[in-house]
Design a protein around this motif. Structure first.
Motif, mmCIF file in Angstrom:
data_model
loop_
_atom_site.group_PDB
_atom_site.id
_atom_site.type_symbol
_atom_site.label_atom_id
_atom_site.label_comp_id
_atom_site.label_asym_id
_atom_site.label_seq_id
_atom_site.Cartn_x
_atom_site.Cartn_y
_atom_site.Cartn_z
ATOM 1 N N GLY A 51 0.809 -1.222 0.000
ATOM 2 C CA GLY A 51 0.000 0.000 0.000
ATOM 3 C C GLY A 51 0.830 1.254 0.000
ATOM 4 N N GLY A 52 2.128 1.147 -0.206
ATOM 5 C CA GLY A 52 2.984 2.328 -0.178
ATOM 6 C C GLY A 52 2.763 3.227 -1.373
ATOM 7 N N TYR A 53 3.116 4.508 -1.191
ATOM 8 C CA TYR A 53 2.947 5.488 -2.262
ATOM 9 C C TYR A 53 4.133 5.510 -3.222
ATOM 10 N N GLY A 54 5.292 5.025 -2.772
ATOM 11 C CA GLY A 54 6.508 5.175 -3.572
ATOM 12 C C GLY A 54 6.419 4.517 -4.932
ATOM 13 N N LEU A 55 6.020 3.241 -4.936
ATOM 14 C CA LEU A 55 5.954 2.518 -6.205
ATOM 15 C C LEU A 55 4.901 3.110 -7.136
ATOM 16 N N ARG A 56 3.763 3.509 -6.572
ATOM 17 C CA ARG A 56 2.725 4.104 -7.415
ATOM 18 C C ARG A 56 3.195 5.419 -8.037
ATOM 19 N N GLY A 57 3.872 6.245 -7.242
ATOM 20 C CA GLY A 57 4.391 7.496 -7.780
ATOM 21 C C GLY A 57 5.451 7.262 -8.841
ATOM 22 N N MET A 58 6.325 6.257 -8.584
ATOM 23 C CA MET A 58 7.359 5.935 -9.556
ATOM 24 C C MET A 58 6.739 5.440 -10.860
ATOM 25 N N ARG A 59 5.746 4.579 -10.758
ATOM 26 C CA ARG A 59 5.104 4.056 -11.958
ATOM 27 C C ARG A 59 4.421 5.183 -12.736
#
Length: 404
Positions: free
Chosen positions: A368-376
């Motif tokens: 549920g982290g934001y990091g991977l979603r922002g990176m994608r």
């Protein structure tokens, strides 16, 4: 923050000149190119008969009067006609047409050879006025040689007079309707181009806002997942220490948590800084990131290059640097890894960044982290692709591929 998305220059107001061929848009020819066609016709239609009459056998006085009248039409056009046409100033245009007719009348009563000038004068009426008003001026222009014919000819032919006059008027009407249609199409085309330019600028603006919103969402997640949780832990440890007779253990944990929070804050600030290229190549920048992780965490960090290294477009380099920063920050915070391998793979038309660690791994579908979603989101905005392979206890591999 997201890479700056340059907004296009706001569309400038297009000057709609309601005359044939006048479409002043950035992609088409300049207005002067279209205006020059009608100017050349006016030049030829006035100078040709003036030259023929000067070389003819009329009395010298008549030849001079006719030549002066015809040649004077040209400076009149540049002083009054062209400014009126460009500004669509009907009042100034009416003065121009009236003076043009006054110059044409005496020449017509001297010789009928000047009627050739009507080929250049009639279009001027339609360039200044709408079709109905232009037709009135055209009729006046054509009646002048007709009336002079009746007065100058000893035995005028009424049938020929009426036939020629009717043909000229009908031709002028058809020509005027055609010019009005072309004018309307030109205005509609110019308005459509202006709307497209406005829409394009709006799309660029919305794209920039979307990128900024995505980055703010990422930062909110980063702060929530790291700093906020760390501060909550510190508060809880200090509260627990206050309730104990021997608070040393809880205070030591609070100090340790504060140090970790400080490291998280520094990493977050580093991620917000401009991509650490500093005029160097992508490979050199990635080496510095790998060295920093090795120095901070004391783990084994390797960097390899596969394929022939080459300069990349700045937007692609920024995306890859950001992806490497985010991936290594995740390794620092969550992976508990002992080894990290960073590599860049240069293909014929693509370049890929791979970051692999031997840490604890995770379930990509459940994170549920934001990091991977922002990176994608950042990678996809640059027309790239991102893949994450991981499993609990099996390490993590991140691959970002960009097409040049």
């Amino acid at each position: 923050m997201p890479d700056d998305v340059p907004l296009e220059e706001p569309p400038r107001r297009i000057n709609h000149v309601g005359r044939p061929g006048y479409v002043t848009n950035p992609a088409g020819p300049h207005i002067w190119d279209s205006l020059r066609i009608w100017e050349i016709l006016l030049f030829v239609a006035t100078l040709a008969p003036a030259t023929i009459i000067l070389l003819g056998d009329l009395p010298v006085r008549d030849r001079v009067i006719v030549a002066v009248c015809l040649v004077s039409i040209l400076p009149l056009y540049f002083v009054l006609g062209r400014p009126a046409i460009m500004a669509e100033n009907r009042r100034r245009g009416a003065v121009y047409i009236a003076l043009l007719i006054l110059l044409f009348i005496p020449a017509t009563f001297i010789t009928s050879d000047v009627t050739f000038a009507l080929f250049g004068l009639c279009p001027q009426c339609f360039m200044v006025f709408p079709t109905r008003q232009a037709m009135i001026a055209v009729i006046v222009l054509n009646l002048v040689p007709a009336i002079s014919y009746l007065f100058l000819e000893p035995e005028p032919s009424w049938f020929g007079f009426l036939t020629v006059t009717l043909i000229v008027i009908v031709f002028s009407w058809v020509f005027g309707v055609w010019m009005e249609g072309v004018s309307r199409q030109s205005r509609e085309r110019a308005e459509l181009i202006e709307e497209l330019m406005s829409s394009r600028a709006e799309v660029s603006r919305l794209s920039a806002e979307r990128g900024a919103l995505a980055e703010r969402e990422r930062l909110a997640g980063e702060i929530h997942d790291t700093l906020a949780q760390g501060f909550t832990s510190i508060i809880m440890l200090i509260q627990a220490a206050e309730a104990r007779s021997d608070p040393a253990r809880h205070l030591a944990l609070a100090v340790q948590t504060a140090r970790e929070n400080l490291a998280e804050a520094r990493a977050l600030v580093a991620a917000l800084s401009p991509a650490p290229l500093d005029g160097s190549t992508l490979d050199e920048a990635l080496v510095r990131l790998a060295d920093r992780l090795r120095e901070d965490m004391g783990m084994t960090v390797t960097f390899t290059v596969r394929g022939e290294s080459r300069p990349l477009p700045p937007p692609i380099e920024v995306v890859l640097i950001r992806a490497a920063q985010e991936s290594l920050a995740n390794v620092r915070r969550h992976a508990a890894a002992s080894r990290v391998d960073v590599s860049v793979v240069y293909g014929p038309e693509t370049v890929a960044l791979e970051v692999h660690d031997d840490g604890c791994g995770f379930d990509p579908a459940a994170t549920g982290g934001y990091g991977l979603r922002g990176m994608r989101s950042r990678v996809e905005q640059a027309s790239g692709s991102m893949r994450v392979r991981s499993s609990p206890g099996g390490g993590t591999t991140l691959i970002v591929e960009m097409a040049e």
